[in-house]
Design an enzyme around this catalytic site. Structure first.
Site, mmCIF file in Angstrom:
data_model
loop_
_atom_site.group_PDB
_atom_site.id
_atom_site.type_symbol
_atom_site.label_atom_id
_atom_site.label_comp_id
_atom_site.label_asym_id
_atom_site.label_seq_id
_atom_site.Cartn_x
_atom_site.Cartn_y
_atom_site.Cartn_z
ATOM 1 N N ASP A 96 0.850 -1.201 0.000
ATOM 2 C CA ASP A 96 0.000 0.000 0.000
ATOM 3 C C ASP A 96 0.890 1.258 0.000
ATOM 4 O O ASP A 96 0.872 2.020 0.949
ATOM 5 C CB ASP A 96 -0.947 -0.004 1.208
ATOM 6 C CG ASP A 96 -0.206 -0.060 2.544
ATOM 7 O OD1 ASP A 96 0.937 -0.551 2.581
ATOM 8 O OD2 ASP A 96 -0.770 0.400 3.557
ATOM 9 N N HIS A 153 9.940 0.064 7.959
ATOM 10 C CA HIS A 153 9.216 -1.094 8.488
ATOM 11 C C HIS A 153 9.119 -2.238 7.477
ATOM 12 O O HIS A 153 9.515 -3.373 7.752
ATOM 13 C CB HIS A 153 7.796 -0.695 8.892
ATOM 14 C CG HIS A 153 7.708 0.290 10.005
ATOM 15 N ND1 HIS A 153 7.880 -0.060 11.321
ATOM 16 C CD2 HIS A 153 7.444 1.633 9.999
ATOM 17 C CE1 HIS A 153 7.725 1.006 12.091
ATOM 18 N NE2 HIS A 153 7.455 2.041 11.307
#
Length: 312
Positions: free
Chosen positions: A10, A238
């Protein structure tokens, strides 16, 4: 032999660097990129994926996936951390390229069913696409080598005190995936929070002068945040931990856990409820299909990142 992977994302700054790593590193055969609503709306995350592929001249097909969570009514996006475009601060040209006509969920299902080899799924956003694929065609479980995901935490969240963003964005989807029986490798906040670079690493990136290094450098500088001493806080990578782990499994130390997703308690909604992360005193732990990252070798992590950004 190259690792066959599907990257579900995303984009998102750290997703963007994950796409870069998946597309540039020689260990991977990137079969496709599927997009999901998360850091921004599905329109924006899909457009971002296409523009990133154009920037790196990747021919990888991009498939638009799910536009909203499975159940939760209030969709969340991460404008504060990724801006209105999802990639604020990174200069990317507009693209005429369009996503493939096939829906992302159908692509995942069909690619797995038609493959002679098992494929690794690498979801680094909300798990909506993966959950929907598992529900629509349970037979794909037999073709999934493992799911290496970014999400969750055994010690607290980053969007609520209990929940990490990717899981919180679609807890019901996460529950389907975590209870699927497929081998799951969870790269949670315990390790991913440690991947923000320091000033020394950033200066080394800036000295490289490659297209990939410039891309990474831009991504590290949004949003503009400072600590209590006035030092700039660079963007945390991340999602990239998933790819780094697949490149070199010694980069991350894993431990087996039992894990359930909280979907009923409003206060703890989206929590990854982990039991016995140290794998001690639990007679059932050997049957668990879930492993979570508990330590990361940051020297190896950045060594691999530099191998990637030196290539292009």
């Amino acid at each position: 032999m190259k690792k066959k992977i599907i990257l579900d994302c995303d984009p998102g700054h750290d997703d963007a660097i994950a796409i870069m790593a998946a597309g540039l590193h020689e260990d991977f055969e990137l079969l496709g990129i599927t997009t999901v609503a998360g850091n921004q709306t599905i329109e924006k995350t899909t457009n971002n994926a296409l523009r990133i592929c154009d920037y790196f001249n990747f021919k990888t097909p991009v498939y638009r996936g799910m536009s909203e969570p499975l159940v939760r009514k209030n969709q969340i996006i991460a404008t504060d951390f990724h801006g209105e475009t999802g990639l604020d601060g990174i200069k990317l040209d507009k693209t005429d390229r369009q996503p493939e006509k096939e829906h992302g969920v159908n692509f995942i299902i069909n690619t797995l069913l038609n493959s002679n080899e098992k494929i690794t799924l690498v979801p680094v956003g909300p798990l909506t696409n993966i959950a929907m694929a598992l529900k629509l065609e349970p037979k794909i479980k037999e073709k999934i080598e493992k799911i290496v995901l970014m999400g969750g935490s055994c010690k607290g969240g980053n969007v609520t005190p209990f929940a990490e963003f990717n899981i919180y964005a679609d807890p019901e989807a996460a529950s389907i995936v975590f209870s699927s029986g497929v081998p799951i490798f969870m790269m949670g906040l315990e390790v991913t929070n440690k991947t923000a670079p320091d000033e020394k690493i950033v200066k080394k990136i800036q000295r490289l002068k490659t297209k990939a290094a410039d891309f990474l450098n831009q991504g590290l500088h949004f949003p503009k945040r400072y600590d209590e001493n006035g030092n700039f806080i660079y963007h945390t990578l991340h999602d990239v931990v998933t790819l780094i782990y697949l490149i070199d499994q010694n980069t991350v130390k894993l431990e087996k856990i039992n894990c359930e997703i909280e979907t009923k308690d409003e206060e703890k909604y989206g929590q990854t409820i982990c039991s016995n992360c140290d794998c001690k005193d639990n007679n059932n732990i050997s049957s668990s299909n879930i492993q979570t990252a508990v330590e990361i070798d940051l020297d190896k992590f950045w060594e691999i990142i530099f191998e990637v950004i030196e290539k292009y």
